[in-house]
Design a protein around this motif. Structure first.
Motif, short mmCIF file in Angstrom:
data_model
loop_
_atom_site.label_atom_id
_atom_site.label_comp_id
_atom_site.label_asym_id
_atom_site.label_seq_id
_atom_site.Cartn_x
_atom_site.Cartn_y
_atom_site.Cartn_z
N SER A 170 0.88 -1.27 -0.01
CA SER A 170 -0.10 -0.03 0.00
C SER A 170 0.90 1.10 0.02
O SER A 170 0.40 2.36 -0.32
CB SER A 170 -0.88 0.10 1.10
N ALA A 171 2.02 1.24 0.37
CA ALA A 171 3.14 2.15 0.46
C ALA A 171 3.23 2.77 -0.79
O ALA A 171 3.64 4.02 -1.09
CB ALA A 171 4.35 1.78 0.94
N PHE A 172 3.04 1.81 -2.00
CA PHE A 172 3.13 2.25 -3.35
C PHE A 172 1.96 3.03 -4.10
O PHE A 172 1.89 3.41 -5.28
CB PHE A 172 3.58 0.94 -4.32
N GLU A 173 0.69 3.05 -3.29
CA GLU A 173 -0.40 3.37 -3.85
C GLU A 173 -0.34 4.84 -4.48
O GLU A 173 0.49 5.79 -3.76
CB GLU A 173 -1.50 3.38 -2.90
N GLY A 174 -1.28 5.12 -5.46
CA GLY A 174 -1.23 6.58 -5.80
C GLY A 174 0.25 6.99 -6.16
O GLY A 174 0.98 6.39 -7.05
N THR A 175 0.71 8.20 -5.77
CA THR A 175 1.89 8.93 -6.15
C THR A 175 3.05 8.25 -5.13
O THR A 175 3.93 8.58 -5.07
CB THR A 175 2.05 10.37 -6.07
N GLY A 176 2.71 7.25 -4.17
CA GLY A 176 3.47 7.04 -3.16
C GLY A 176 4.55 6.10 -3.63
O GLY A 176 5.51 6.38 -3.02
N TRP A 177 4.51 5.77 -4.76
CA TRP A 177 5.55 4.80 -5.31
C TRP A 177 6.81 5.89 -5.64
O TRP A 177 7.91 5.44 -5.58
CB TRP A 177 5.52 4.04 -6.51
N SER B 162 12.15 7.65 -4.22
CA SER B 162 13.03 8.83 -4.01
C SER B 162 13.69 8.41 -2.61
O SER B 162 14.82 8.74 -2.49
CB SER B 162 12.35 10.09 -4.24
N VAL B 163 13.01 7.92 -1.62
CA VAL B 163 13.49 7.65 -0.41
C VAL B 163 14.58 6.54 -0.73
O VAL B 163 15.74 6.81 0.03
CB VAL B 163 12.59 7.13 0.77
N ALA B 164 14.18 5.34 -1.30
CA ALA B 164 15.24 4.34 -1.62
C ALA B 164 16.47 4.73 -2.25
O ALA B 164 17.72 4.51 -2.00
CB ALA B 164 14.52 3.27 -2.30
N GLY B 165 16.31 5.69 -3.30
CA GLY B 165 17.16 6.26 -4.03
C GLY B 165 18.21 7.31 -3.31
O GLY B 165 19.61 6.87 -3.44
N GLY B 166 17.68 8.13 -2.66
CA GLY B 166 18.25 9.09 -1.59
C GLY B 166 19.49 8.22 -0.78
O GLY B 166 20.38 8.19 -0.77
N LEU C 286 16.23 13.40 -6.97
CA LEU C 286 16.41 14.97 -6.50
C LEU C 286 15.08 15.53 -6.29
O LEU C 286 15.07 16.20 -5.33
CB LEU C 286 17.19 15.47 -7.78
N LEU C 287 14.07 15.30 -6.94
CA LEU C 287 12.72 15.91 -6.83
C LEU C 287 12.21 15.26 -5.45
O LEU C 287 11.61 16.06 -4.78
CB LEU C 287 11.81 15.44 -7.94
N GLY C 288 12.45 14.20 -5.18
CA GLY C 288 11.76 13.41 -4.12
C GLY C 288 12.54 14.03 -2.76
O GLY C 288 11.96 14.31 -1.97
N GLN C 289 13.82 14.24 -2.80
CA GLN C 289 14.61 14.70 -1.82
C GLN C 289 13.94 16.06 -1.41
O GLN C 289 14.00 16.40 -0.30
CB GLN C 289 16.19 14.75 -2.09
N LEU C 290 13.87 16.99 -2.38
CA LEU C 290 13.67 18.42 -2.20
C LEU C 290 11.98 18.34 -1.62
O LEU C 290 11.72 19.20 -0.84
CB LEU C 290 13.48 19.01 -3.65
N LEU D 15 11.73 19.86 2.09
CA LEU D 15 10.84 20.96 2.15
C LEU D 15 9.57 20.94 2.46
O LEU D 15 8.93 21.78 2.54
CB LEU D 15 11.12 21.83 0.88
N GLY D 16 9.18 19.37 2.84
CA GLY D 16 7.92 19.11 3.18
C GLY D 16 6.52 19.67 2.27
O GLY D 16 5.44 20.22 2.63
N LEU D 17 6.94 19.62 0.89
CA LEU D 17 5.89 20.08 -0.20
C LEU D 17 4.83 19.11 -0.32
O LEU D 17 3.77 19.41 -0.68
CB LEU D 17 6.74 20.29 -1.45
N GLY D 18 4.82 18.03 0.15
CA GLY D 18 4.03 16.96 0.07
C GLY D 18 3.35 16.46 -1.48
O GLY D 18 2.39 16.32 -1.55
N MET D 19 4.45 16.79 -2.50
CA MET D 19 4.32 16.51 -3.77
C MET D 19 3.81 15.21 -4.01
O MET D 19 2.99 14.70 -4.92
CB MET D 19 5.21 16.76 -4.74
N PHE D 20 4.58 14.04 -3.43
CA PHE D 20 4.34 12.78 -3.44
C PHE D 20 3.71 12.12 -2.77
O PHE D 20 3.94 10.78 -2.40
CB PHE D 20 5.75 12.10 -3.95
N GLY D 21 2.86 12.76 -1.73
CA GLY D 21 1.99 11.95 -0.55
C GLY D 21 2.78 11.54 0.48
O GLY D 21 4.09 12.06 0.55
#
Ligand code: PFF
Length: 464
Positions: free
Chosen positions: A211-218, A223-227, A450-454, A458-464
């Motif tokens: 379920s962690a992958f649902e929506g834009t969760g993936w 990005s967490v795994a990549g970072g 890079l996007l995920g880290q930012l 910055l707590g933008l919440g772009m990816f859930g």
């Protein structure tokens, strides 16, 4: 003692211990277990492994090859490719310098905790005693005098080892420290996994949660795994280029680039088995960030009764060893750049002096980060972060590291890597795979990281 110019690894084993020592650090023992647990468990692990193979391996091979081909530190190496790429080298050289500033502070914290557990073992006043773990930790972190002193001791030890040279210092130290770390880790795993209720911790880490992958969760998980992967493998920094430049032309690069990520991932999983079962056995929160290492685990050791301080001492010494084998690589990465600069100017290279100067600059920045007390001491904060450590981490790990790795994938010619790998008649067994990944998968992944880290920082919440 090698005081002049470049060094070279004394043996393949020595290089491997140094490179694995760089990779295995706070990122493995601290970040990996709880990130895995909080982002889908086994599902995260699968994705992480895919990333290690498709991105980590190829960037590792590229950086080692670039270093060995040019025989230079990261700035000189990129300049050798083309003058217009010098800026990539500088990005990769500034990031480790920034990382060192907080890495040394955290290394100092580990030392303090190893000492304090020793104090408890002897019932001494300088132990943790009856203090609550969180009060003790935040009290220590806010104590400017103590944190600065411990950070400075850690910087001094780092300088001391790097000063002794590539084979005489780094290789010698890591060849003893890494096997010792492994043994200590096994001891702690056995204790953690035999505690009542430990299985819940193992389940937390390994239970697949799609379920962690649902929506834009993936995207977030990716990005967490990549970072985590970049930081953990010490990529996008000057390190693997510098370490590659000390490799003799006889070393099998392809094999090294496979073994380092493999060993790093095994240790990260072992770190999870050493920490998570104990955290759950004690009924504590697994995703406590910085608190996990110094508050949650200290509470676990305290709850073990008389043997607690022994395990506490072994554990924090182990984390300290992991931290120092990484910090020496960070300092070596920038030392290699400084050595090149001196040689370029035709000046005779006094490595001792260079390491001391760089060490002094890190002593200053580590002290500055320390006095902030993780944001507790009322200083103004930057970049929307809660403490100076996070602001510096945002610039280095969040931006410079993935950007540099992305450029690395794009600008280093595949022919250079092929040439280096096939020296001495070695076969480039993964050539097709390498070329595909470095051209297509690695750059795309790096942009996502890079996007995920930012987004995360910055707590933008772009990816859930
Ligand atoms: N790889 C180390 C860790 O996992 O803690 C940290 C690190 C060392 C990051 C060296 C970057 C680096 F260049």
């Amino acid at each position: 003692m090698e005081q002049q110019g470049k060094g070279q690894w004394g043996s393949s084993f020595g290089f491997m211990m140094a490179a694995v020592g760089s990779a295995v650090g706070l990122g493995n023992l601290w970040g990996f277990p709880y990130k895995m647990g909080a982002n889908g468990g086994f599902a995260f692990l699968l994705l992480y492994l895919v990333l290690v193979v498709f991105v980590g391996y190829v960037i590792m091979l590229t950086e080692l090859a670039l270093g060995r081909k040019t025989g230079k530190g990261v700035v000189g190496a990129y300049t050798d490719l083309s003058k217009k790429y010098t800026f990539i080298g500088w990005m990769s050289a500034i990031a480790p310098w920034l990382i060192l500033s907080f890495y040394c502070m955290l290394g100092g914290y580990c030392m303090k905790y190893a000492v304090a557990n020793l104090g408890d073992l002897f019932g001494a006043g300088w132990g943790i005693g009856d203090a609550a773990s969180d009060a003790y930790f935040f009290g220590f972190a806010a104590d400017m005098g103590q944190t600065v002193i411990f950070s400075l001791i850690f910087v001094l030890l780092t300088v001391f080892i790097v000063r002794a040279g590539v084979s005489g210092g780094i290789e010698k130290f890591t060849s003893i420290a890494m096997p010792a770390l492994f043994v200590m880790l096994v001891i702690v795993i056995i204790r953690a996994c035999t505690l009542p209720g430990a299985s819940e911790g193992i389940a937390f880490m390994f239970k697949p949660d799609w379920s962690a992958f649902e929506g834009t969760g993936w995207v977030k998980v990716l990005s967490v795994a990549g970072g985590q992967m970049f930081f953990s493998l010490s990529l996008g920094m000057s390190i693997m280029v510098a370490y590659g430049s000390y490799l003799p032309k006889t070393d099998n690069l392809e094999r090294s680039a496979l073994i380092i990520p493999f060993a790093d991932t095994i240790v990260a999983l072992m770190a999870g088995l050493a920490t998570m079962p104990a955290v759950f056995a004690a009924g504590l929160e697994p995703g406590a960030g910085p608190g996990l290492l110094f508050v949650t685990l200290q509470t676990v050791f305290k709850g073990m009764g008389g043997v607690g301080p022994i395990f506490g001492f072994v554990f924090y010494t182990l984390v300290f060893i992991a931290a120092i084998t990484s910090s020496i690589s960070l300092l070596e990465g920038i030392t290699a750049v400084a050595v090149d600069k001196m040689e370029e100017k035709g000046k005779s290279v006094n490595r001792n002096k260079l390491v001391m100067i760089l060490g002094a600059s890190i002593a200053v920045t580590a002290s500055i980060i320390s006095i902030d007390g993780l944001g507790q001491n009322g200083f103004p904060q930057f970049l929307g972060q809660g403490c100076w450590l996070d602001a510096v981490d945002l610039i280095s790990e969040g931006i410079l590291m993935p950007l540099a790795a992305c450029y690395c994938a794009i600008v280093v010619p595949t022919t250079l890597v092929e040439e280096e790998v096939t020296l001495n008649g070695n076969q480039f067994k993964t050539q097709k795979f390498y070329e595909f990944c470095i051209k297509f998968i690695a750059p795309i992944m790096m942009v996502i990281v890079l996007l995920g880290q930012l987004d995360g920082f910055l707590g933008l919440g772009m990816f859930g």
